[in-house]
Design a protein around this motif. Structure first.
Motif, PDB file in Angstrom:
ATOM      1  N   ILE A 126       0.864  -1.182   0.000  1.00  0.00           N
ATOM      2  CA  ILE A 126       0.000   0.000   0.000  1.00  0.00           C
ATOM      3  C   ILE A 126       0.903   1.234   0.000  1.00  0.00           C
ATOM      4  N   GLY A 127       0.945   1.856  -1.160  1.00  0.00           N
ATOM      5  CA  GLY A 127       1.761   3.063  -1.330  1.00  0.00           C
ATOM      6  C   GLY A 127       0.918   4.296  -1.045  1.00  0.00           C
ATOM      7  N   SER A 128       1.022   5.263  -1.929  1.00  0.00           N
ATOM      8  CA  SER A 128       0.321   6.537  -1.761  1.00  0.00           C
ATOM      9  C   SER A 128       0.484   7.323  -3.059  1.00  0.00           C
ATOM     10  N   THR A 129      -0.324   8.359  -3.225  1.00  0.00           N
ATOM     11  CA  THR A 129      -0.012   9.280  -4.329  1.00  0.00           C
ATOM     12  C   THR A 129       1.419   9.802  -4.129  1.00  0.00           C
ATOM     13  N   LEU A 130       1.870   9.835  -2.861  1.00  0.00           N
ATOM     14  CA  LEU A 130       3.231  10.305  -2.562  1.00  0.00           C
ATOM     15  C   LEU A 130       4.284   9.222  -2.804  1.00  0.00           C
ATOM     16  N   SER A 131       3.888   8.117  -3.459  1.00  0.00           N
ATOM     17  CA  SER A 131       4.873   7.149  -3.959  1.00  0.00           C
ATOM     18  C   SER A 131       5.483   7.635  -5.269  1.00  0.00           C
ATOM     19  N   GLU A 132       4.823   8.618  -5.877  1.00  0.00           N
ATOM     20  CA  GLU A 132       5.286   9.050  -7.198  1.00  0.00           C
ATOM     21  C   GLU A 132       5.454  10.559  -7.323  1.00  0.00           C
ATOM     22  N   LYS A 133       5.154  11.274  -6.253  1.00  0.00           N
ATOM     23  CA  LYS A 133       5.400  12.719  -6.291  1.00  0.00           C
ATOM     24  C   LYS A 133       5.704  13.156  -4.853  1.00  0.00           C
ATOM     25  N   ALA A 134       6.169  14.385  -4.705  1.00  0.00           N
ATOM     26  CA  ALA A 134       6.505  14.879  -3.363  1.00  0.00           C
ATOM     27  C   ALA A 134       5.703  16.126  -3.055  1.00  0.00           C
ATOM     28  N   VAL A 135       5.480  16.328  -1.765  1.00  0.00           N
ATOM     29  CA  VAL A 135       4.943  17.593  -1.267  1.00  0.00           C
ATOM     30  C   VAL A 135       5.893  18.049  -0.162  1.00  0.00           C
ATOM     31  N   PRO A 136       5.868  19.322   0.203  1.00  0.00           N
ATOM     32  CA  PRO A 136       6.766  19.759   1.277  1.00  0.00           C
ATOM     33  C   PRO A 136       6.360  19.150   2.618  1.00  0.00           C
ATOM     34  N   ASN A 137       7.335  19.014   3.513  1.00  0.00           N
ATOM     35  CA  ASN A 137       7.066  18.660   4.910  1.00  0.00           C
ATOM     36  C   ASN A 137       6.645  17.204   5.122  1.00  0.00           C
ATOM     37  N   SER A 138       6.998  16.344   4.208  1.00  0.00           N
ATOM     38  CA  SER A 138       6.651  14.914   4.341  1.00  0.00           C
ATOM     39  C   SER A 138       7.826  14.053   3.877  1.00  0.00           C
ATOM     40  N   TYR A 139       9.035  14.471   4.234  1.00  0.00           N
ATOM     41  CA  TYR A 139      10.259  13.865   3.684  1.00  0.00           C
ATOM     42  C   TYR A 139      10.323  12.349   3.911  1.00  0.00           C
ATOM     43  N   SER A 140      10.129  11.901   5.171  1.00  0.00           N
ATOM     44  CA  SER A 140      10.279  10.462   5.452  1.00  0.00           C
ATOM     45  C   SER A 140       9.173   9.650   4.793  1.00  0.00           C
ATOM     46  N   TYR A 141       7.973  10.199   4.750  1.00  0.00           N
ATOM     47  CA  TYR A 141       6.837   9.480   4.147  1.00  0.00           C
ATOM     48  C   TYR A 141       7.028   9.378   2.631  1.00  0.00           C
ATOM     49  N   VAL A 142       7.353  10.501   2.005  1.00  0.00           N
ATOM     50  CA  VAL A 142       7.567  10.500   0.548  1.00  0.00           C
ATOM     51  C   VAL A 142       8.686   9.519   0.176  1.00  0.00           C
ATOM     52  N   THR A 143       9.778   9.566   0.939  1.00  0.00           N
ATOM     53  CA  THR A 143      10.926   8.712   0.621  1.00  0.00           C
ATOM     54  C   THR A 143      10.574   7.235   0.771  1.00  0.00           C
ATOM     55  N   THR A 144       9.923   6.886   1.872  1.00  0.00           N
ATOM     56  CA  THR A 144       9.625   5.464   2.104  1.00  0.00           C
ATOM     57  C   THR A 144       8.504   4.974   1.188  1.00  0.00           C
ATOM     58  N   LYS A 145       7.566   5.846   0.844  1.00  0.00           N
ATOM     59  CA  LYS A 145       6.496   5.418  -0.078  1.00  0.00           C
ATOM     60  C   LYS A 145       7.044   5.246  -1.500  1.00  0.00           C
TER      61      LYS A 145
END
Ligand SMILES: NC(=O)c1ccc[n+]([C@@H]2O[C@H](COP(=O)([O-])OP(=O)(O)OC[C@H]3O[C@@H](n4cnc5c(N)ncnc54)[C@H](OP(=O)(O)O)[C@@H]3O)[C@@H](O)[C@H]2O)c1
Length: 235
Positions: A126-145
């Motif tokens: 289970i990934g996220s839309t943040l598996s393929e793009k980034a938003v500010p202030n979510s560094y660890s989540y974006v990276t791990t997803k």
């Protein structure tokens, strides 16, 4: 009887998935820190952030699946942690904690369960839309997803010929505790977030659960990223 191993089936998307798989006739096993409120689910307390998670998971799998028979298993890597952090303020210790839950946890479960899986089994990330793009202030989540997409693709390649398939389901804004906590239960922010889908509403956990159960039953999705976000509107 098919068996579903789900991490984080105590609430949200994992709970909805557990209920659907139970209804479909699977034995459902939940690994999370707190038990699932739904009847019929086998709960086992596991904290994937801990350094003993590997030995705990291995011992549990050995106890739950005695014998050497391969089973039809759906493994859903659903548990995750989302926190606010940035490229310049995230400590190594905090990053390690998130990495353990979001990336190492799935790896530990794969190691324990792949040898028990027969053809027809699946490993669903289970990934996220943040598996393929980034938003500010979510560094660890974006990276791990993002890492989960790599895990899924490598799983597909490494398990070619085994009859086990994999996919990464990437939800958009879904009405769960994770999202509500993330926006500090602010009704105004939730409404704004709802407006970020083309349907002007949040996704229900059941909608994501249906997508997960669809992927479990359809090996044609092997190696695929499945977007499940109601059409996220980019501004
Ligand atoms: N909701 C959204 O908008 C959204 C959007 C995109 C992707 N997702 C993804 O969808 C998945 C499910 O999220 P959700 O929204 O349903 O979240 P949720 O309601 O917060 O549920 C998260 C689950 O993960 C478990 N968990 C958290 N930390 C754990 C740990 N250290 N060890 C074991 N289990 C742990 C929790 O169980 P305990 O607290 O009992 O341990 C809970 O069952 C996650 O992978 C998330 O990244 C969600």
């Amino acid at each position: 009887m098919p068996i579903a191993f789900i991490t984080g089936a105590s609430k949200g998307i994992g709970l909805a998935t557990a209920r659907q798989m139970l209804e479909a006739g699977s034995r459902v096993i939940n690994f999370s820190r707190s038990p699932s409120p739904a009847g019929g689910i086998e709960n086992h307390a596991v904290d994937l952030s801990k350094s003993d998670a590997e030995s705990a998971v291995t011992a549990l799998v050995d106890a739950l699946l005695p014998g050497s028979d391969r089973e039809t298993i759906t493994l859903v890597h659903n548990a995750a942690k989302l926190q606010n952090d940035t490229a310049d303020n995230l400590s190594a210790a905090s990053f390690e904690n998130i990495f353990r839950i979001n990336v190492l946890g799935p790896h530990i479960l794969n190691q324990a369960l792949i040898p028990r899986m027969g053809p027809g089994s699946s490993i669903l990330y289970i990934g996220s839309t943040l598996s393929e793009k980034a938003v500010p202030n979510s560094y660890s989540y974006v990276t791990t997803k993002h890492a989960m997409i790599g895990q899924m693709r490598a799983t597909c390649q490494d398990l070619a010929g085994t009859g086990i398939h994999t996919a990464c389901i990437c939800p958009g804004f879904t009405d769960t505790e994770m999202l509500r906590e993330h926006v500090d239960h602010d009704a105004g922010v939730l409404e704004a977030v709802s407006g970020m889908s083309a349907f002007g509403r949040l996704i229900t956990p059941d909608e994501i659960a249906s997508t997960i159960t669809f992927c479990a039953g359809n090996p044609v999705v092997n190696g695929a990223i499945i977007h499940a976000n109601l059409g996220q509107v980019e501004r």
